[in-house]
Design a protein around this motif. Structure first.
Motif, PDB file in Angstrom:
ATOM      1  N   MET A   1       0.842  -1.169   0.000  1.00  0.00           N
ATOM      2  CA  MET A   1       0.000   0.000   0.000  1.00  0.00           C
ATOM      3  C   MET A   1       0.889   1.234   0.000  1.00  0.00           C
ATOM      4  N   VAL A   2       0.596   2.156  -0.907  1.00  0.00           N
ATOM      5  CA  VAL A   2       1.281   3.435  -0.942  1.00  0.00           C
ATOM      6  C   VAL A   2       0.252   4.539  -1.131  1.00  0.00           C
ATOM      7  N   TYR A   3       0.531   5.681  -0.533  1.00  0.00           N
ATOM      8  CA  TYR A   3      -0.255   6.884  -0.741  1.00  0.00           C
ATOM      9  C   TYR A   3       0.523   7.755  -1.714  1.00  0.00           C
ATOM     10  N   VAL A   4      -0.175   8.369  -2.671  1.00  0.00           N
ATOM     11  CA  VAL A   4       0.475   9.152  -3.717  1.00  0.00           C
ATOM     12  C   VAL A   4      -0.162  10.536  -3.783  1.00  0.00           C
ATOM     13  N   ASP A   5       0.661  11.536  -4.072  1.00  0.00           N
ATOM     14  CA  ASP A   5       0.162  12.895  -4.277  1.00  0.00           C
ATOM     15  C   ASP A   5       1.209  13.691  -5.041  1.00  0.00           C
ATOM     16  N   ASP A  84      -5.759  11.090  -4.419  1.00  0.00           N
ATOM     17  CA  ASP A  84      -6.931  11.957  -4.529  1.00  0.00           C
ATOM     18  C   ASP A  84      -7.596  11.776  -5.900  1.00  0.00           C
ATOM     19  N   GLY A  85      -8.646  12.518  -6.125  1.00  0.00           N
ATOM     20  CA  GLY A  85      -9.425  12.361  -7.348  1.00  0.00           C
ATOM     21  C   GLY A  85      -9.026  13.308  -8.460  1.00  0.00           C
ATOM     22  N   ALA A  86      -7.781  13.694  -8.535  1.00  0.00           N
ATOM     23  CA  ALA A  86      -7.333  14.606  -9.594  1.00  0.00           C
ATOM     24  C   ALA A  86      -7.668  14.020 -10.963  1.00  0.00           C
ATOM     25  N   SER A  87      -8.031  14.883 -11.893  1.00  0.00           N
ATOM     26  CA  SER A  87      -8.430  14.413 -13.223  1.00  0.00           C
ATOM     27  C   SER A  87      -7.299  13.650 -13.916  1.00  0.00           C
ATOM     28  N   ILE A  88      -6.074  14.017 -13.648  1.00  0.00           N
ATOM     29  CA  ILE A  88      -4.931  13.326 -14.260  1.00  0.00           C
ATOM     30  C   ILE A  88      -4.862  11.858 -13.811  1.00  0.00           C
ATOM     31  N   HIS A  89      -5.419  11.567 -12.639  1.00  0.00           N
ATOM     32  CA  HIS A  89      -5.426  10.193 -12.128  1.00  0.00           C
ATOM     33  C   HIS A  89      -6.490   9.339 -12.814  1.00  0.00           C
ATOM     34  N   ARG A  90      -7.446   9.981 -13.473  1.00  0.00           N
ATOM     35  CA  ARG A  90      -8.540   9.253 -14.123  1.00  0.00           C
ATOM     36  C   ARG A  90      -8.418   9.288 -15.642  1.00  0.00           C
ATOM     37  N   SER A 114     -10.348  16.080   1.000  1.00  0.00           N
ATOM     38  CA  SER A 114      -9.926  15.485   2.273  1.00  0.00           C
ATOM     39  C   SER A 114      -8.416  15.257   2.311  1.00  0.00           C
ATOM     40  N   PRO A 115      -7.632  16.313   2.161  1.00  0.00           N
ATOM     41  CA  PRO A 115      -6.177  16.129   2.208  1.00  0.00           C
ATOM     42  C   PRO A 115      -5.694  15.618   3.556  1.00  0.00           C
ATOM     43  N   GLU A 116      -6.494  15.805   4.606  1.00  0.00           N
ATOM     44  CA  GLU A 116      -6.083  15.328   5.931  1.00  0.00           C
ATOM     45  C   GLU A 116      -6.000  13.805   6.002  1.00  0.00           C
ATOM     46  N   LEU A 117      -6.558  13.115   5.003  1.00  0.00           N
ATOM     47  CA  LEU A 117      -6.503  11.652   4.975  1.00  0.00           C
ATOM     48  C   LEU A 117      -5.288  11.125   4.217  1.00  0.00           C
ATOM     49  N   ASN A 118      -4.502  12.013   3.640  1.00  0.00           N
ATOM     50  CA  ASN A 118      -3.369  11.573   2.846  1.00  0.00           C
ATOM     51  C   ASN A 118      -2.062  11.947   3.552  1.00  0.00           C
ATOM     52  N   PRO A 119      -1.301  10.952   4.030  1.00  0.00           N
ATOM     53  CA  PRO A 119      -0.051  11.249   4.735  1.00  0.00           C
ATOM     54  C   PRO A 119       0.996  11.922   3.855  1.00  0.00           C
ATOM     55  N   VAL A 120       0.859  11.842   2.531  1.00  0.00           N
ATOM     56  CA  VAL A 120       1.818  12.514   1.659  1.00  0.00           C
ATOM     57  C   VAL A 120       1.718  14.029   1.840  1.00  0.00           C
TER      58      VAL A 120
END
Length: 174
Positions: A1-5, A84-90, A114-120
């Motif tokens: 599992m990785v978090y990305v931003d 997150d739901g950035a358009s580039i991710h979709r 909800s940036p508070e949910l992303n540790p990045v």
């Protein structure tokens, strides 16, 4: 599992309050425009940190390249990417990669706003705080400073693990 931003570091200096002897106001002189480094990072609860960067905005192909690099780091395991739901991710390029690596990568989107949910986000905050009150006259100088901070964090996985201890994030990762 990785978090990305993704994030950016600009040549425009980040200023913070500071102390100085009375009558000796510190001055930060800058000549920068809007030049910046586009950065993308992935962090894992075990303290691993992966960062990519370039001097232009990210495209869908850049995101696919970064996901490919993450897959090569996690060759023996399937990859869960939380972002997150950035358009580039979709984008279609990302969807095509998912079809090509069916079952190998699973993407989970964080709730909107909800940036508070992303540790990045805590990683970006830490990185940018370390660059405050410094003036960089070129992207090369800024890149050196950013790479130095990334190197320090790579050598201290416990610090990266600390980004996961925030109560909103710990709830998800524990």
């Amino acid at each position: 599992m990785v978090y990305v931003d993704e994030s950016a570091c600009y040549l425009l200096p980040l200023l913070a309050h500071t102390w100085a002897p009375c009558g000796q106001t510190p001055m930060v002189i800058e000549q920068a425009g809007r030049s910046h480094l586009s950065l993308i990072a992935a962090i894992a609860p075990n303290g691993r940190l992966y960062v990519g960067g370039q001097d232009q905005p990210f495209t869908s192909e850049d995101i696919v390249w970064f996901l490919g690099k993450l897959c090569s780091r996690y060759r023996k395991r399937d990859l869960l990417v939380i972002w997150d739901g950035a358009s580039i991710h979709r984008s279609e390029a990302v969807k095509a990669m998912l079809r090509a690596k069916s079952g190998r990568i699973h993407l989970e989107r964080l709730p909107a706003y909800s940036p508070e949910l992303n540790p990045v986000e805590l990683f970006w905050s830490h990185l940018k705080r370390s660059l405050k009150n410094q003036v960089f006259t070129s992207l090369d100088e800024l890149t050196v400073a950013v790479l130095e901070q990334i190197r320090l964090l790579e050598q201290d996985p416990k610090m990266v693990q600390a980004f996961f201890r925030k109560k909103e994030i710990g709830f998800i990762t524990n």
